[in-house]
Write an enzyme that holds these catalytic residues in place. Structure first.
Site, short mmCIF file in Angstrom:
data_model
loop_
_atom_site.label_atom_id
_atom_site.label_comp_id
_atom_site.label_asym_id
_atom_site.label_seq_id
_atom_site.Cartn_x
_atom_site.Cartn_y
_atom_site.Cartn_z
N GLY A 16 0.68 -1.30 0.01
CA GLY A 16 0.01 0.08 0.02
C GLY A 16 0.88 1.10 0.07
N GLY A 111 4.11 -7.16 4.57
CA GLY A 111 4.14 -8.25 3.27
C GLY A 111 5.41 -7.97 2.55
N ASP A 157 -0.20 2.14 8.72
CA ASP A 157 -0.61 1.60 9.95
C ASP A 157 0.16 1.63 11.21
OD1 ASP A 157 -3.01 0.76 8.41
OD2 ASP A 157 -2.10 -1.08 8.20
N ARG A 201 -6.25 -3.01 10.05
CA ARG A 201 -7.07 -4.56 10.24
C ARG A 201 -6.21 -5.08 11.61
NH1 ARG A 201 -5.47 -6.44 5.07
NH2 ARG A 201 -4.63 -4.41 4.73
N GLN A 293 -7.20 8.77 4.58
CA GLN A 293 -6.32 9.09 5.54
C GLN A 293 -4.89 8.69 4.93
OE1 GLN A 293 -7.56 5.98 8.73
NE2 GLN A 293 -9.21 5.90 7.22
N ARG A 482 6.54 35.61 29.26
CA ARG A 482 7.91 35.42 29.32
C ARG A 482 8.67 35.77 30.53
NH1 ARG A 482 10.28 34.70 24.20
NH2 ARG A 482 8.46 35.28 22.52
P1 ATP Z 1 0.54 -3.04 3.61
O1 ATP Z 1 1.34 -2.74 4.77
O2 ATP Z 1 -0.01 -1.44 2.97
O3 ATP Z 1 -0.29 -3.87 3.25
P2 ATP Z 1 2.44 -4.71 2.55
O4 ATP Z 1 3.96 -4.50 2.06
O5 ATP Z 1 2.35 -5.45 3.66
O6 ATP Z 1 1.94 -3.05 2.51
P3 ATP Z 1 1.32 -6.86 0.74
O7 ATP Z 1 0.35 -6.67 -0.41
O8 ATP Z 1 1.38 -7.63 1.91
O9 ATP Z 1 1.53 -5.18 1.24
O10 ATP Z 1 2.88 -7.07 -0.05
C1 ATP Z 1 3.35 -6.36 -1.19
C2 ATP Z 1 3.74 -7.30 -2.27
O11 ATP Z 1 5.09 -8.10 -1.68
C3 ATP Z 1 2.94 -8.35 -2.64
O12 ATP Z 1 2.12 -7.96 -3.63
C4 ATP Z 1 3.89 -9.44 -2.87
O13 ATP Z 1 4.42 -9.04 -4.25
C5 ATP Z 1 5.11 -9.38 -2.19
N1 ATP Z 1 5.00 -10.20 -1.19
C6 ATP Z 1 4.19 -10.12 0.21
N2 ATP Z 1 4.11 -11.06 0.99
C7 ATP Z 1 5.18 -12.18 0.17
C8 ATP Z 1 5.86 -13.46 0.82
N3 ATP Z 1 5.11 -13.94 1.69
N4 ATP Z 1 6.53 -13.77 -0.50
C9 ATP Z 1 6.83 -13.12 -1.37
N5 ATP Z 1 6.49 -12.18 -1.71
C10 ATP Z 1 5.60 -11.45 -0.68
#
Ligand code: ATP
Length: 779
Positions: A16, A111, A157, A201, A293, A482
């Site tokens: 995101g 992620g 977040d 979330r 946001q 002051r």
């Molecule tokens: P946000 O906090 O906004 O959700 P995020 O980085 O957690 O951001 P995700 O959609 O979970 O967002 O991850 C972004 C991208 O990172 C995914 O689309 C995927 O390409 C890669 N990714 C996430 N998790 C994995 C994983 N376990 N293994 C390999 N690639 C991943």
């Protein structure tokens, strides 16, 4: 000897979007180039890595001009399904090697960082597969045997364990507060209740902090579901607040709110309870803030975080490369974090694993564990929120009658954002504990001249209904001044403190407040009545109080300054090539100018700590002329110079602008601007409001340690250095430092600032990323 091939460092934004990602890209690109590397951008997150081709582009210094002021991410972000699978990562590895990229800096959420860690762990086998399947030759992969990855946390977040703030979180919080501040005025007008749903979330940080900053009536966060009777509890709290006379009710609910059994709590459920005709029967509305946001340009703090962390990421990449070159083991892959005020590196996988544990603990309904895995600030903020809203409801936290204290609250110096929030939180905490908070109106001048027990006198108790509305109010509601205590005489001060039976003093203010505590402490030798504990919560836009790296109000000021500069810059881009020389406040401290410069990407910053010389101005004119020359046919955006109001006795903003104009020989125009008191801000920033609450409560807790009637044992107070102290954020810690130590060892009294400025390195970052030549110029 052939020179070594340049390191090629790529930066990517993923997951995101979050405000500040563009600042990261700018900082990484420019720092990489500054360090002699080539910089690359990978467009559209992992998707770009998998696609290769035009998604991976060499990026030059000027390509990232103006990035700081733009929201979202310019290089795009995407969710990439292919990267979850090994074949996708294999193609990604191939594209990196084909482009000659040695290192990857990824800014994203947990992620994205999990994906990064997987990529790193798999890398040797991916490289092997590329060779064994004939996609690349042994020679081609030889220089890329080890993958150098660094993570940056970009997420609104604020959900990554190990860091106090993720890039974008404070901007999102500011967006929420701005919206709710507006909703509040309509709520008050109609005596309505609003249920406000915010993002999060698995993480309640935004909901919690918004609750603290706004002074909400009730909050729901995933990590800390309320007891089974939450419906009754919420209605009791809201009823109590309404009984006090409050005309508005604000309930903040995180997206992931649930009860202790894992069932979702929705805004509709909360609304139905508040509106129930047989219960509170409040006219209740729901407002879901949604994508508002995460929108808009980053706030000052996120620009600072993005920039400093981007710079640190490049350093981490180069440190790792150096270690490998020297035959040492490659350091563990790191993520760049911040703890209180200190930028640090932490092992990436451990931070990601701890973050995932929080989500798992919530799923398993092990909420104590979920809370314990969040950082200390989170738990403290939660208890601060409870203390300031559930006042009086929980009598178990009341002190016994013989421990009750009468605590004087006083504001000293110029107003600063967050002063009122600090008073409100301190008063609320005192009420929760059963102490008696007393306001001393209009500083020491008011204390000395308008005392008397009449309601309109300068010393009087607080009306909670009035104080409750101060969370978002700018200025100083109890009035500030002051004047120092010595101006009215210490004898009078001692007599008044005795007359009003104060057991402790809580001061909120800037350098004058610091000076006042010093005077009161020293006068204890002569006047035993002054032997009461006192603690100072620094609040000044100048951020020049010894003992802390952060003062309330400084964040509000920087946000005002950065907004102002963004507008000015935009106006310049629509007209001719122009340099704006902007005078900043800050007294004899260059903090505001430097941090403002960091936030707007200034071409130069002039500060009192360095002074201004003619040679310096000449070097900057040369630099600007060259910069505008290079711009030919490209963007014509203006450039900004920030000059602190006391940087020089001779060269002020007007003079500098005139010198530049004269010396530019028509290559560019130059104007001076003075934003002046605008920098004190209107509504205080969300950060100042939240920190005000946390620090004010800590201050009262510190005073509580001394108990009532401390003056009966003056020697004990006099001999205890902690009895006059300053609360401060220093590096990764919040500390109380004895006044005696600060005034004798750490204060530059003549210049009214700390002897050592912790932000000196930041000044260097502004210069490096602004492309300013090193001064003095090398022979
Ligand atoms: P946000 O906090 O906004 O959700 P995020 O980085 O957690 O951001 P995700 O959609 O979970 O967002 O991850 C972004 C991208 O990172 C995914 O689309 C995927 O390409 C890669 N990714 C996430 N998790 C994995 C994983 N376990 N293994 C390999 N690639 C991943």
């Amino acid at each position: 000897m052939a020179s070594e091939p340049k390191q090629k460092i790529a930066v990517m934004t993923s997951g995101g979007d979050s405000p500040g990602m563009n600042g990261v890209v700018r900082a990484v690109v420019r720092m990489a180039i500054h360090m002699g590397c080539d910089a690359y951008c990978v467009y559209e997150g992992y998707e770009g890595l998998v696609q290769g081709g035009s998604y991976i582009k060499k990026t030059e210094w000027d390509d990232v001009r103006g990035y700081l002021g733009i929201g979202g991410t310019y290089i795009g972000t995407a969710r990439c399904m292919a990267f979850y699978e090994r074949p996708g990562r294999l193609t990604g590895a191939k594209n990196m090697i084909l482009n000659g990229i040695n290192a990857l800096i990824i800014c994203g959420g947990d992620g994205s960082l999990t994906g990064a860690d997987k990529f790193r762990a798999e890398w040797p086998s991916l490289v092997e597969e590329l060779v064994s399947t004939g996609q690349l030759t042994k020679e081609q992969v030889e220089p890329y045997k080890k993958l150098n990855i660094v993570g940056l946390v970009g997420s609104i977040d604020n959900d990554l364990s190990g860091t106090d703030a993720t890039i974008g979180a404070y901007t999102a919080l500011a967006n929420i507060c701005e919206a709710v501040d507006k909703i509040e005025s309509t709520a008050t007008s109609h005596s309505r209740a609003f249920v406000i749903e915010v993002m999060g979330r698995h993480c309640g940080w935004l909901a919690l902090m918004a609750g603290v900053a706004i002074g909400a009536d009730f909050i729901f966060i995933p990590e800390k579901p309320r007891e089974d009777n939450w419906q009754q509890e919420m209605c009791d709290v809201v009823k109590k607040h309404r009984d006090w006379g409050k005309r508005k009710t604000i309930v903040i609910i995180a997206e992931g709110a649930m009860d202790r059994h894992g069932s979702k709590i929705t805004p509709d459920m909360v609304k139905d309870l508040l509106a129930d005709k047989k219960g509170l029967a409040l006219d209740t509305r729901i407002s879901s803030l949604g994508h508002l946001q995460r929108g808009g340009p980053a706030g000052a703090y996120d620009r600072m975080l993005a920039t400093l962390q981007g710079v640190e990421a490049v350093k981490a990449v180069l440190d790792a490369a150096q270690a490998v070159k020297e035959g040492k083991p490659q350091p563990e892959t790191c993520v760049i974090t911040i703890n209180e005020n200190k930028i640090t590196r932490q092992p990436l996988m451990a931070a990601v694993a701890a973050t995932q544990q929080v989500a798992k603990a919530i799923e398993a309904q092990d909420f104590d564990k979920a809370m314990s895995l969040r950082d200390t600030e989170f738990a403290e903020m939660y208890s601060s929120f409870m203390m300031t809203t559930a006042m009086g409801l929980d009598t178990s936290i009341h002190v016994p009658a013989n421990k009750k204290m009468r605590i004087g609250f006083i504001n000293v110096g110029a107003p600063a954002g967050g002063m009122n929030a600090a008073v409100r939180a301190g008063v609320a905490y005192c009420r929760s504990r059963g102490h008696e908070p007393v306001g001393i109106y209009n500083g020491f001048a008011g204390f000395a001249r308008h005392h008397g027990d009449k309601p309109e006198g300068a010393v009087r108790g607080f009306d909670w209904l009035e104080v409750d509305g101060w969370a978002s109010r700018g200025g100083s509601e109890i009035g500030t001044n002051r004047e120092l205590p010595e101006e009215s005489g210490m004898e009078l001060m001692a007599q008044l403190i005795k007359q009003y039976r104060f057991d402790a003093l809580f001061l909120i203010g800037g350098f004058e407040a610091f000076h006042a505590v010093s005077q009161l402490r020293k006068a204890r030798e002569t006047y035993p009545e002054l032997c009461i504990p006192m603690t100072l919560l620094p609040a000044t836009i100048s951020n020049n109080v010894p003992g802390t790296e952060y003062s309330l109000g400084s964040d509000t000021c920087l946000n005002e300054l950065v907004n102002y500069c963004d507008k000015i810059k935009q106006s310049a881009s629509a007209t001719r090539r122009r340099v704006f020389v902007i005078e900043t406040q800050g007294g004899r401290s260059g903090y505001v100018a430097t941090l403002g410069g960091l936030g707007v990407g200034a071409s130069a910053v002039y500060i009192p700590e360095e002074g201004i010389t003619l040679d310096m101005l000449a070097a900057d004119v040369r630099h600007l002329k060259e910069a505008f020359q290079k711009d030919k046919g490209r963007s014509r955006a203006g450039r900004l110079i920030l000059v602190n109001e006391k940087a020089s006795r001779v060269y002020d903003a007007r003079l500098i602008a005139n010198v530049f104009k004269e010396e530019s020989h028509n290559r560019f125009e130059s104007r001076d601007l003075i934003p002046g008191h605008l920098q004190q801000g209107g509504i205080p920033s969300a950060m100042d409001r939240c920190k005000a609450v946390r620090l004010a409560i800590m201050c009262i807790k510190e005073l509580e340690k001394f108990g009532p009637k401390p003056f009966e044992n003056p020697d004990k107070i006099k001999s205890d250095p902690t009895s006059a102290s300053v609360i401060g954020i220093q590096g990764a810690q919040v500390t109380f430092t004895p006044m005696e130590e600060l005034e004798t060892r750490h204060t530059d009294w003549q210049n009214r600032r700390p002897k050592a400025a912790y932000w000196t390195d930041m000044k260097e970052v502004v210069d490096v990323l602004g492309g300013r030549p090193k001064y003095p110029e090398p022979e």
